[in-house]
Design an enzyme around this catalytic site. Structure first.
Site, PDB file in Angstrom:
ATOM      1  CG  HIS A  82     -17.626   6.063  23.960  1.00 30.91           C
ATOM      2  ND1 HIS A  82     -16.630   6.373  24.850  1.00 30.91           N
ATOM      3  CD2 HIS A  82     -17.808   4.723  24.057  1.00 30.91           C
ATOM      4  CE1 HIS A  82     -16.234   5.275  25.469  1.00 30.91           C
ATOM      5  NE2 HIS A  82     -16.930   4.260  25.008  1.00 30.91           N
ATOM      6  CG  HIS A 138      18.686  -3.810 -11.644  1.00 34.53           C
ATOM      7  ND1 HIS A 138      18.590  -2.455 -11.820  1.00 34.53           N
ATOM      8  CD2 HIS A 138      17.894  -4.102 -10.570  1.00 34.53           C
ATOM      9  CE1 HIS A 138      17.781  -1.939 -10.910  1.00 34.53           C
ATOM     10  NE2 HIS A 138      17.340  -2.934 -10.134  1.00 34.53           N
TER      11      HIS A 138
END
Length: 425
Positions: free
Chosen positions: A250, A408
């Protein structure tokens, strides 16, 4: 453990020079669009053709293919798509009650715009396009932008084009290298901007994907091919040699590694490799790959061999072992596993149906390869009612108080039935 053959030069997949070059390419494409892409296409590929592959060009190229070639590619697309669909069917939406009044779940949502990089390289790899594009199509992507180098008679190889069309690519561009990745990540006058980019490539493509990550998603950074063949004394040395060289061809930087518990098999396989290499073209990357990056490791036992396999976390792991299924249970780090002597990695490279875009450079320690799930998002939702409001609000208000997060605490406490207007503590 004993090394009978070791890497004889220092392997550096991403060098500083590559990183610098890619950074310059991305910057130019980002600022100059098509003009930047064309400049690098001319410089690197000597191509001054139109970037987009027109329908007329696609039809003309596909008309040159024989029915036999079309049938081969159709089979590839069908098998990859079928396996991808089976994988997608394993992913299910979730909806359930997790406490009174607490409804939660998740949805499976496809990524809308996918960029598919398809390497041109030294050979027209007919399966590479379908491997990247077909799973995206199965996942439900609305737009699939494919880029492939114009290195075949001034364009993309007709068989590669056919595979892209049959797999579901919606836009095809004759662009390669880092400039293709930059164009898909940032968009140009011609190339649509995408949400994620997938596909293998050379060192420049891998580095470009690394640098654009964050602007877009990526599948993984897949470098040159890797294979590890793990064999006991029952293995056939010629088959072992062939399986190693199949991946070595490859790329000159590919890694082919042989691990065995048999010294005789190791020596026989090394002889077979040298003999087989004489049959390869003198210009084949397999010569440099095996010479510079090939390894042969003698393990004292199957267990030590297993430990070596897990440590290397290789891309392709092929077991030439009598009781391969038993060994499989102890292997955890690999891109894809090939069980038994005749389960060739080449089958997966071409047509079996599993994806051949896989993790390299030990990335298999934390990720698998490209699959249909790479192209979907698992996004959560929740609906809180009744008793669930009081339960979660009480907890959240108390926790926020401890954390000192006033906003919160307010957002949670305002939903309590005994909430007082004052928010002073």
């Amino acid at each position: 453990m004993e090394y009978l053959k070791q890497v004889n030069i220092n392997q550096q997949i991403i060098s500083n020079d590559v990183e610098k070059t890619v950074k310059e390419i991305i910057s130019k494409v980002k600022s100059e669009g098509d003009g930047g892409v064309k400049e690098y296409e001319k410089r690197f590929s000597n191509s001054d053709r139109p970037l987009r592959v027109s329908d007329e060009e696609i039809n003309r190229c596909m008309s040159t293919l024989t029915n036999e070639v079309k049938e081969l590619i159709d089979r590839v697309v069908d098998r990859i798509s079928t396996f991808s669909q089976a994988q997608l069917d394993c992913l299910s939406p979730l909806e359930g009650e997790f406490g009174s009044g607490i409804q939660m779940g998740h949805r499976i949502v496809p990524i809308e715009k996918v960029g598919a990089y398809v390497p041109g390289g030294r050979f027209p790899l007919l399966s590479s396009g379908p491997m990247v594009v077909a799973p995206a199509k199965v996942a439900g992507a609305k737009k699939i932008v494919a880029c492939c180098p114009a290195n075949y008679e001034g364009g993309i190889h007709p068989a590669v084009l056919y595979g892209l069309v049959k797999s579901g690519a919606t836009d095809i561009f004759a662009i390669g290298g880092a400039q293709a990745i930059a164009a898909m990540a940032y968009g140009t006058e011609s190339v649509p901007e995408v949400d994620m980019i997938a596909g293998p490539g050379n060192r420049f493509v891998a580095e470009a994907k690394r640098q654009v990550f964050g602007k877009v998603g990526i599948d993984l950074i897949a470098g040159p091919s890797e294979v590890m063949v793990f064999a006991d004394d029952s293995a056939n040395p010629r088959k072992c040699a062939a399986d190693l060289l199949a991946q070595a061809e490859h790329d000159p930087f590919a890694r082919a590694i042989f691990v065995t518990t048999s010294r005789d098999l190791a020596k026989q396989t090394m002889v077979e490799i040298e003999q087989l290499l004489h049959e390869f073209s003198p210009t084949s990357p397999a010569h440099d790959s095996w010479s510079n990056y090939g390894e042969v490791i003698l393990a004292e036992s199957i267990q030590e061999g297993i430990n070596i396999c897990n440590e290397y976390a290789i891309e392709h792991l092929h077991l030439h072992i009598q009781d391969s299924r038993r060994v499989m249970e102890h292997l955890s780090n690999y891109g894809s596993l090939f069980i038994g002597t005749d389960s060739s990695v080449v089958f997966s490279d071409k047509v079996s149906g599993t994806n051949h875009t896989l993790p390299t450079n030990k990335a298999a320690r934390y990720t698998g390869g490209l699959w249909v799930g790479s192209y979907v998002k698992v996004i959560t939702h929740q609906q809180i009612t009744g008793e669930g409001i009081q339960y979660l609000a009480s907890h959240s208000a108390k926790q926020s108080d401890i954390e000192g997060l006033e906003g919160h605490r307010l957002s949670a406490a305002i939903r309590l039935t005994n909430y007082e207007v004052s928010t002073t503590k």
